[in-house]
Scaffold this motif. Structure first.
Motif, PDB file in Angstrom:
ATOM      1  N   LEU A   1       0.835  -1.196   0.000  1.00  0.00           N
ATOM      2  CA  LEU A   1       0.000   0.000   0.000  1.00  0.00           C
ATOM      3  C   LEU A   1       0.879   1.259   0.000  1.00  0.00           C
ATOM      4  CD1 LEU A   1      -2.829   1.218   0.067  1.00  0.00           C
ATOM      5  CD2 LEU A   1      -2.719   1.113   2.572  1.00  0.00           C
ATOM      6  N   ILE A   2       1.909   1.263   0.804  1.00  0.00           N
ATOM      7  CA  ILE A   2       2.838   2.399   0.847  1.00  0.00           C
ATOM      8  C   ILE A   2       3.457   2.625  -0.538  1.00  0.00           C
ATOM      9  CG2 ILE A   2       5.073   3.162   1.764  1.00  0.00           C
ATOM     10  CD1 ILE A   2       4.167   1.806   4.461  1.00  0.00           C
ATOM     11  N   ASP A   3       3.834   1.557  -1.211  1.00  0.00           N
ATOM     12  CA  ASP A   3       4.407   1.672  -2.554  1.00  0.00           C
ATOM     13  C   ASP A   3       3.393   2.205  -3.565  1.00  0.00           C
ATOM     14  OD1 ASP A   3       6.834   0.711  -1.606  1.00  0.00           O
ATOM     15  OD2 ASP A   3       6.539  -1.318  -2.391  1.00  0.00           O
ATOM     16  N   TRP A   4       2.141   1.799  -3.441  1.00  0.00           N
ATOM     17  CA  TRP A   4       1.094   2.250  -4.363  1.00  0.00           C
ATOM     18  C   TRP A   4       0.832   3.753  -4.244  1.00  0.00           C
ATOM     19  CZ3 TRP A   4      -3.053  -2.060  -3.244  1.00  0.00           C
ATOM     20  CH2 TRP A   4      -2.779  -3.192  -4.027  1.00  0.00           C
ATOM     21  N   ILE A   5       0.861   4.266  -3.033  1.00  0.00           N
ATOM     22  CA  ILE A   5       0.546   5.680  -2.802  1.00  0.00           C
ATOM     23  C   ILE A   5       1.841   6.469  -2.953  1.00  0.00           C
ATOM     24  CG2 ILE A   5      -0.514   7.350  -1.236  1.00  0.00           C
ATOM     25  CD1 ILE A   5      -2.412   5.082  -2.303  1.00  0.00           C
ATOM     26  N   SER A   6       2.128   6.845  -4.193  1.00  0.00           N
ATOM     27  CA  SER A   6       3.470   7.282  -4.582  1.00  0.00           C
ATOM     28  C   SER A   6       3.722   8.785  -4.573  1.00  0.00           C
ATOM     29  CB  SER A   6       3.768   6.739  -5.980  1.00  0.00           C
ATOM     30  OG  SER A   6       2.788   7.221  -6.893  1.00  0.00           O
ATOM     31  N   CYS A   7       2.701   9.595  -4.290  1.00  0.00           N
ATOM     32  CA  CYS A   7       2.940  11.040  -4.250  1.00  0.00           C
ATOM     33  C   CYS A   7       1.906  11.710  -3.343  1.00  0.00           C
ATOM     34  CB  CYS A   7       2.937  11.659  -5.644  1.00  0.00           C
ATOM     35  SG  CYS A   7       1.321  11.684  -6.434  1.00  0.00           S
ATOM     36  N   ASP A   8       2.212  12.927  -2.973  1.00  0.00           N
ATOM     37  CA  ASP A   8       1.378  13.678  -2.038  1.00  0.00           C
ATOM     38  C   ASP A   8      -0.043  13.878  -2.570  1.00  0.00           C
ATOM     39  OD1 ASP A   8       0.862  15.185   0.302  1.00  0.00           O
ATOM     40  OD2 ASP A   8       1.329  17.049  -0.743  1.00  0.00           O
ATOM     41  N   GLU A   9      -0.186  14.265  -3.827  1.00  0.00           N
ATOM     42  CA  GLU A   9      -1.521  14.515  -4.379  1.00  0.00           C
ATOM     43  C   GLU A   9      -2.343  13.235  -4.430  1.00  0.00           C
ATOM     44  OE1 GLU A   9      -3.839  16.628  -8.125  1.00  0.00           O
ATOM     45  OE2 GLU A   9      -1.653  16.621  -8.093  1.00  0.00           O
ATOM     46  N   LEU A  10      -1.734  12.132  -4.848  1.00  0.00           N
ATOM     47  CA  LEU A  10      -2.443  10.852  -4.862  1.00  0.00           C
ATOM     48  C   LEU A  10      -2.866  10.465  -3.444  1.00  0.00           C
ATOM     49  CD1 LEU A  10      -3.451   8.301  -6.286  1.00  0.00           C
ATOM     50  CD2 LEU A  10      -1.137   7.366  -6.062  1.00  0.00           C
ATOM     51  N   ASN A  11      -2.000  10.693  -2.485  1.00  0.00           N
ATOM     52  CA  ASN A  11      -2.317  10.396  -1.086  1.00  0.00           C
ATOM     53  C   ASN A  11      -3.568  11.158  -0.645  1.00  0.00           C
ATOM     54  OD1 ASN A  11      -1.319   9.240   1.644  1.00  0.00           O
ATOM     55  ND2 ASN A  11      -1.652  11.399   2.071  1.00  0.00           N
ATOM     56  N   TYR A  12      -3.638  12.444  -0.979  1.00  0.00           N
ATOM     57  CA  TYR A  12      -4.789  13.255  -0.564  1.00  0.00           C
ATOM     58  C   TYR A  12      -6.045  12.863  -1.341  1.00  0.00           C
ATOM     59  CZ  TYR A  12      -7.237  17.057   1.647  1.00  0.00           C
ATOM     60  OH  TYR A  12      -8.127  17.777   2.408  1.00  0.00           O
ATOM     61  N   LEU A  13      -5.891  12.576  -2.619  1.00  0.00           N
ATOM     62  CA  LEU A  13      -7.033  12.143  -3.422  1.00  0.00           C
ATOM     63  C   LEU A  13      -7.605  10.838  -2.873  1.00  0.00           C
ATOM     64  CD1 LEU A  13      -8.668  12.818  -6.026  1.00  0.00           C
ATOM     65  CD2 LEU A  13      -7.070  11.357  -7.256  1.00  0.00           C
ATOM     66  N   TRP A  14      -6.742   9.936  -2.456  1.00  0.00           N
ATOM     67  CA  TRP A  14      -7.137   8.624  -1.943  1.00  0.00           C
ATOM     68  C   TRP A  14      -7.669   8.684  -0.517  1.00  0.00           C
ATOM     69  CZ3 TRP A  14      -3.906   5.844   1.752  1.00  0.00           C
ATOM     70  CH2 TRP A  14      -4.390   4.564   2.062  1.00  0.00           C
ATOM     71  N   ALA A  15      -7.020   9.458   0.350  1.00  0.00           N
ATOM     72  CA  ALA A  15      -7.325   9.388   1.781  1.00  0.00           C
ATOM     73  C   ALA A  15      -7.783  10.691   2.401  1.00  0.00           C
ATOM     74  CB  ALA A  15      -6.090   8.881   2.533  1.00  0.00           C
ATOM     75  N   GLY A  16      -7.829  11.781   1.625  1.00  0.00           N
ATOM     76  CA  GLY A  16      -8.160  13.054   2.237  1.00  0.00           C
ATOM     77  C   GLY A  16      -7.183  13.337   3.370  1.00  0.00           C
ATOM     78  N   PRO A  17      -7.676  13.911   4.464  1.00  0.00           N
ATOM     79  CA  PRO A  17      -6.782  14.257   5.570  1.00  0.00           C
ATOM     80  C   PRO A  17      -6.471  13.088   6.520  1.00  0.00           C
ATOM     81  CG  PRO A  17      -8.995  15.037   6.011  1.00  0.00           C
ATOM     82  CD  PRO A  17      -9.020  14.455   4.633  1.00  0.00           C
ATOM     83  N   THR A  18      -6.967  11.887   6.234  1.00  0.00           N
ATOM     84  CA  THR A  18      -6.753  10.750   7.132  1.00  0.00           C
ATOM     85  C   THR A  18      -5.278  10.403   7.274  1.00  0.00           C
ATOM     86  OG1 THR A  18      -8.930   9.849   6.653  1.00  0.00           O
ATOM     87  CG2 THR A  18      -7.309   8.308   7.523  1.00  0.00           C
ATOM     88  N   TYR A  19      -4.548  10.429   6.181  1.00  0.00           N
ATOM     89  CA  TYR A  19      -3.116  10.101   6.194  1.00  0.00           C
ATOM     90  C   TYR A  19      -2.320  11.280   5.671  1.00  0.00           C
ATOM     91  CZ  TYR A  19      -4.352   5.087   6.531  1.00  0.00           C
ATOM     92  OH  TYR A  19      -4.824   3.875   6.924  1.00  0.00           O
ATOM     93  N   SER A  20      -1.112  11.446   6.179  1.00  0.00           N
ATOM     94  CA  SER A  20      -0.211  12.430   5.604  1.00  0.00           C
ATOM     95  C   SER A  20       0.832  11.685   4.766  1.00  0.00           C
ATOM     96  CB  SER A  20       0.456  13.267   6.696  1.00  0.00           C
ATOM     97  OG  SER A  20       1.192  12.445   7.567  1.00  0.00           O
ATOM     98  N   TYR A  21       1.388  12.387   3.787  1.00  0.00           N
ATOM     99  CA  TYR A  21       2.380  11.794   2.901  1.00  0.00           C
ATOM    100  C   TYR A  21       3.769  12.122   3.409  1.00  0.00           C
ATOM    101  CZ  TYR A  21       4.827  10.410  -1.288  1.00  0.00           C
ATOM    102  OH  TYR A  21       5.680   9.792  -2.157  1.00  0.00           O
TER     103      TYR A  21
END
Length: 162
Positions: free
Chosen positions: A14-34
């Motif tokens: 999962l960490i490898d899949w979420i490869s950039c800050d914008e994707l992280n926010y698009l996927w998780a909103g504020p739940t996770y930080s990149y």
């Protein structure tokens, strides 16, 4: 194609899949930080109302999806993700169909809800095609890099067994 329980042995993927800050926010909103970390995932997934799953295609991990218990018969679908190499093949719709069945059968869910960023047209259209209705649009409640992202709230009533 199947949903399997997401466990700590899956965190690295999962960490490898979420490869950039914008994707992280698009996927998780504020739940996770990149960048996403094992500690963040552990803390989130250890909550008793969180039920994370991997979506497998031919035995290979192709996506991630989560159910969040809002009430005994109301669950929210969160953090929907299909890995890059599996995109464009209609797998999001199949993964969503699988989670809808799981919500009904395993969790006795009567109401499913979700939120999607308004500019994520592909995801929004997928949810509409699966019978989700728009119930609200929050304007200005989420901000990414000083840009406001509108949040569309959707829901689907589940009646009887699938």
């Amino acid at each position: 194609m199947a949903l399997v329980t997401f466990t700590d042995k899956d965190f690295k993927q999962l960490i490898d899949w979420i490869s950039c800050d914008e994707l992280n926010y698009l996927w998780a909103g504020p739940t996770y930080s990149y960048p996403l970390t094992v500690q963040q995932i552990t803390t989130h997934c250890d909550q008793p109302e969180v039920f994370p799953f991997l979506f497998q295609v031919s035995g290979r991990n192709a996506g991630f999806i989560e159910l969040y218990r809002v009430a005994d018969d109301h669950y929210r679908i969160c953090r929907v993700f299909i890995a890059n190499e599996y995109r464009g093949h209609g797998l999001s719709k199949q993964m969503m169909a699988n989670i809808i069945v799981k919500a009904q059968v395993k969790f006795n869910c009567k109401l499913l809800s979700l939120a999607v960023f308004e500019h994520n047209i592909v995801a929004k259209n997928c949810y509409l095609a699966l019978g989700f209705d728009v119930v609200d649009t929050e304007i200005g409640t989420r901000v990414y890099k000083e840009k406001s992202w509108n949040l569309v709230r959707m829901q689907k009533q589940l009646l009887g067994q699938p």
